[in-house]
Design a protein around this motif. Structure first.
Motif, PDB file in Angstrom:
ATOM      1  N   CYS A   1       0.845  -1.189   0.000  1.00 24.63           N
ATOM      2  CA  CYS A   1       0.000   0.000   0.000  1.00 24.63           C
ATOM      3  C   CYS A   1       0.883   1.244   0.000  1.00 24.63           C
ATOM      4  O   CYS A   1       1.836   1.334   0.777  1.00 24.63           O
ATOM      5  N   GLN A   2       0.565   2.181  -0.866  1.00 20.71           N
ATOM      6  CA  GLN A   2       1.357   3.403  -1.027  1.00 20.71           C
ATOM      7  C   GLN A   2       0.638   4.562  -0.334  1.00 20.71           C
ATOM      8  O   GLN A   2      -0.586   4.646  -0.380  1.00 20.71           O
ATOM      9  N   TYR A   3       1.398   5.459   0.288  1.00 21.46           N
ATOM     10  CA  TYR A   3       0.782   6.621   0.929  1.00 21.46           C
ATOM     11  C   TYR A   3       1.517   7.897   0.529  1.00 21.46           C
ATOM     12  O   TYR A   3       2.663   7.878   0.107  1.00 21.46           O
ATOM     13  N   GLY A   4       0.824   9.013   0.681  1.00 17.31           N
ATOM     14  CA  GLY A   4       1.347  10.292   0.243  1.00 17.31           C
ATOM     15  C   GLY A   4       2.279  10.935   1.259  1.00 17.31           C
ATOM     16  O   GLY A   4       2.449  10.456   2.380  1.00 17.31           O
TER      17      GLY A   4
ATOM     18  N   TYR B   1       2.655  11.434   5.821  1.00 16.48           N
ATOM     19  CA  TYR B   1       2.177  10.328   6.656  1.00 16.48           C
ATOM     20  C   TYR B   1       3.304   9.369   7.038  1.00 16.48           C
ATOM     21  O   TYR B   1       3.067   8.228   7.411  1.00 16.48           O
ATOM     22  N   LYS B   2       4.540   9.845   6.975  1.00 15.02           N
ATOM     23  CA  LYS B   2       5.707   9.006   7.215  1.00 15.02           C
ATOM     24  C   LYS B   2       5.674   8.339   8.581  1.00 15.02           C
ATOM     25  O   LYS B   2       5.888   7.127   8.702  1.00 15.02           O
ATOM     26  N   ASN B   3       5.430   9.089   9.636  1.00 15.17           N
ATOM     27  CA  ASN B   3       5.511   8.548  10.993  1.00 15.17           C
ATOM     28  C   ASN B   3       4.161   8.127  11.565  1.00 15.17           C
ATOM     29  O   ASN B   3       4.045   7.890  12.760  1.00 15.17           O
ATOM     30  N   TYR B   4       3.154   8.052  10.716  1.00 18.18           N
ATOM     31  CA  TYR B   4       1.840   7.638  11.184  1.00 18.18           C
ATOM     32  C   TYR B   4       1.774   6.112  11.321  1.00 18.18           C
ATOM     33  O   TYR B   4       2.500   5.378  10.653  1.00 18.18           O
ATOM     34  N   VAL B   5       0.893   5.654  12.198  1.00 14.55           N
ATOM     35  CA  VAL B   5       0.667   4.217  12.363  1.00 14.55           C
ATOM     36  C   VAL B   5      -0.117   3.705  11.154  1.00 14.55           C
ATOM     37  O   VAL B   5      -1.121   4.303  10.748  1.00 14.55           O
ATOM     38  N   LYS B   6       0.334   2.593  10.588  1.00 17.62           N
ATOM     39  CA  LYS B   6      -0.348   1.954   9.467  1.00 17.62           C
ATOM     40  C   LYS B   6      -0.990   0.658   9.973  1.00 17.62           C
ATOM     41  O   LYS B   6      -0.460   0.009  10.877  1.00 17.62           O
TER      42      LYS B   6
ATOM     43  N   SER C   1       7.091   3.356  13.138  1.00 18.28           N
ATOM     44  CA  SER C   1       8.479   3.251  12.673  1.00 18.28           C
ATOM     45  C   SER C   1       8.537   2.201  11.564  1.00 18.28           C
ATOM     46  O   SER C   1       7.512   1.723  11.091  1.00 18.28           O
ATOM     47  N   GLU C   2       9.757   1.852  11.154  1.00 21.30           N
ATOM     48  CA  GLU C   2       9.919   0.838  10.112  1.00 21.30           C
ATOM     49  C   GLU C   2      10.057  -0.572  10.682  1.00 21.30           C
ATOM     50  O   GLU C   2      10.317  -1.518   9.943  1.00 21.30           O
TER      51      GLU C   2
ATOM     52  N   ASP D   1       6.616  -1.039   7.442  1.00 19.06           N
ATOM     53  CA  ASP D   1       6.564   0.265   6.786  1.00 19.06           C
ATOM     54  C   ASP D   1       7.923   0.602   6.179  1.00 19.06           C
ATOM     55  O   ASP D   1       8.964   0.436   6.829  1.00 19.06           O
ATOM     56  N   ASN D   2       7.917   1.049   4.931  1.00 20.46           N
ATOM     57  CA  ASN D   2       9.119   1.548   4.273  1.00 20.46           C
ATOM     58  C   ASN D   2       8.925   3.056   4.082  1.00 20.46           C
ATOM     59  O   ASN D   2       8.328   3.497   3.097  1.00 20.46           O
ATOM     60  N   GLN D   3       9.396   3.824   5.040  1.00 19.24           N
ATOM     61  CA  GLN D   3       9.117   5.251   5.042  1.00 19.24           C
ATOM     62  C   GLN D   3       9.846   5.998   3.936  1.00 19.24           C
ATOM     63  O   GLN D   3       9.390   7.053   3.492  1.00 19.24           O
ATOM     64  N   LYS D   4      10.961   5.463   3.473  1.00 19.83           N
ATOM     65  CA  LYS D   4      11.687   6.111   2.387  1.00 19.83           C
ATOM     66  C   LYS D   4      10.889   6.054   1.093  1.00 19.83           C
ATOM     67  O   LYS D   4      10.823   7.036   0.329  1.00 19.83           O
ATOM     68  N   ASN D   5      10.265   4.904   0.832  1.00 19.89           N
ATOM     69  CA  ASN D   5       9.467   4.732  -0.377  1.00 19.89           C
ATOM     70  C   ASN D   5       8.000   5.112  -0.183  1.00 19.89           C
ATOM     71  O   ASN D   5       7.199   4.994  -1.103  1.00 19.89           O
ATOM     72  N   ARG D   6       7.644   5.509   1.040  1.00 25.51           N
ATOM     73  CA  ARG D   6       6.269   5.860   1.400  1.00 25.51           C
ATOM     74  C   ARG D   6       5.303   4.723   1.031  1.00 25.51           C
ATOM     75  O   ARG D   6       4.313   4.912   0.329  1.00 25.51           O
ATOM     76  N   SER D   7       5.637   3.539   1.517  1.00 24.05           N
ATOM     77  CA  SER D   7       4.772   2.382   1.286  1.00 24.05           C
ATOM     78  C   SER D   7       4.903   1.431   2.464  1.00 24.05           C
ATOM     79  O   SER D   7       5.910   1.431   3.171  1.00 24.05           O
ATOM     80  N   PHE D   8       3.875   0.632   2.674  1.00 21.36           N
ATOM     81  CA  PHE D   8       3.982  -0.434   3.673  1.00 21.36           C
ATOM     82  C   PHE D   8       3.414  -1.713   3.081  1.00 21.36           C
ATOM     83  O   PHE D   8       2.515  -1.697   2.242  1.00 21.36           O
TER      84      PHE D   8
END
Length: 206
Positions: free
Chosen positions: A41-44, A47-52, A72-73, A85-92
């Motif tokens: 799932c990709q996010y904009g 939302y990097k540090n938000y809970v997924k 976190s990752e 979560d992969n915060q660099k790619n903004r996806s989890f």
């Protein structure tokens, strides 16, 4: 009239589902029994540090949470489901292992935030398969492929949007404003009749 009102639908969707384009996912995912599948799932931005999270159930207000990230990752695993979560790619990514036929259902991947969460719907199908238990068969579905059904999800335990501040704002401010704007467009775009025709009408009826 069509050209005057084409902007109303996007405006209404934006008010009903704020940030609806902030998360995307494959619309469907399919795996084999006793195998595994991974959904991305990709996010904009923002939302990097938000809970997924990942939950199950077609009813948005009652879907059952399986796993959540910690903001976190760090990978989180519960039973046969894991999320990372992969915060660099903004996806989890969510991985379901040792699939069973009854795992087939409607799922949601989403982002937890204050007030109303964001979520996108995914249909998971599990096909019967003769996959040996010692073999790991993984199917990966990545985003964005198609944008699923995206909507706000109530957090903080309660699942009904009736308790959220956004719902109250929608009812008492946004919705009347939109209805007023729609009424104004319809009034301006109504068919006009010339005064000359109204004056000549009695003669036509004679």
């Amino acid at each position: 009239m069509g050209g005057r009102t084409t902007w109303l639908l996007p405006a209404l969707l934006l008010l009903l589902y704020p940030g609806s384009a902030a998360i995307t996912s494959p619309k469907a995912a399919r795996g084999l029994e006793r195998g595994s599948l991974t959904v991305q799932c990709q996010y904009g931005p923002g939302y990097k540090n938000y809970v997924k999270w990942w939950c199950r159930g077609a009813d948005w207000g009652r879907c059952k949470f399986f796993v959540k990230t910690t903001g976190s990752e760090q990978e989180v695993k519960k039973d046969r489901v894991s999320i990372k979560d992969n915060q660099k790619n903004r996806s989890f990514t969510v991985t379901m292992e040792k699939l069973r036929l009854n795992d087939a259902d409607t799922y949601w991947c989403g982002i937890e935030r204050i007030g109303t969460d964001l979520g996108v719907q995914i249909e998971v199908t599990v096909d019967p398969g003769a996959v040996p238990t010692t073999t790991s068969t993984t199917t990966t579905f990545t985003a964005p492929v198609t944008t699923g059904d995206t909507r706000g999800h109530p957090s903080n335990g309660g699942r009904s949007p009736l308790g959220s501040a956004h719902f109250l704002l929608l009812v008492f401010l946004k919705l009347p404003l939109l209805l007023g704007m729609l009424g104004a467009v319809l009034w301006v775009s109504r068919p006009q009749r010339s005064s000359g025709r109204r004056q000549s009408q009695p003669h036509e009826n004679q």
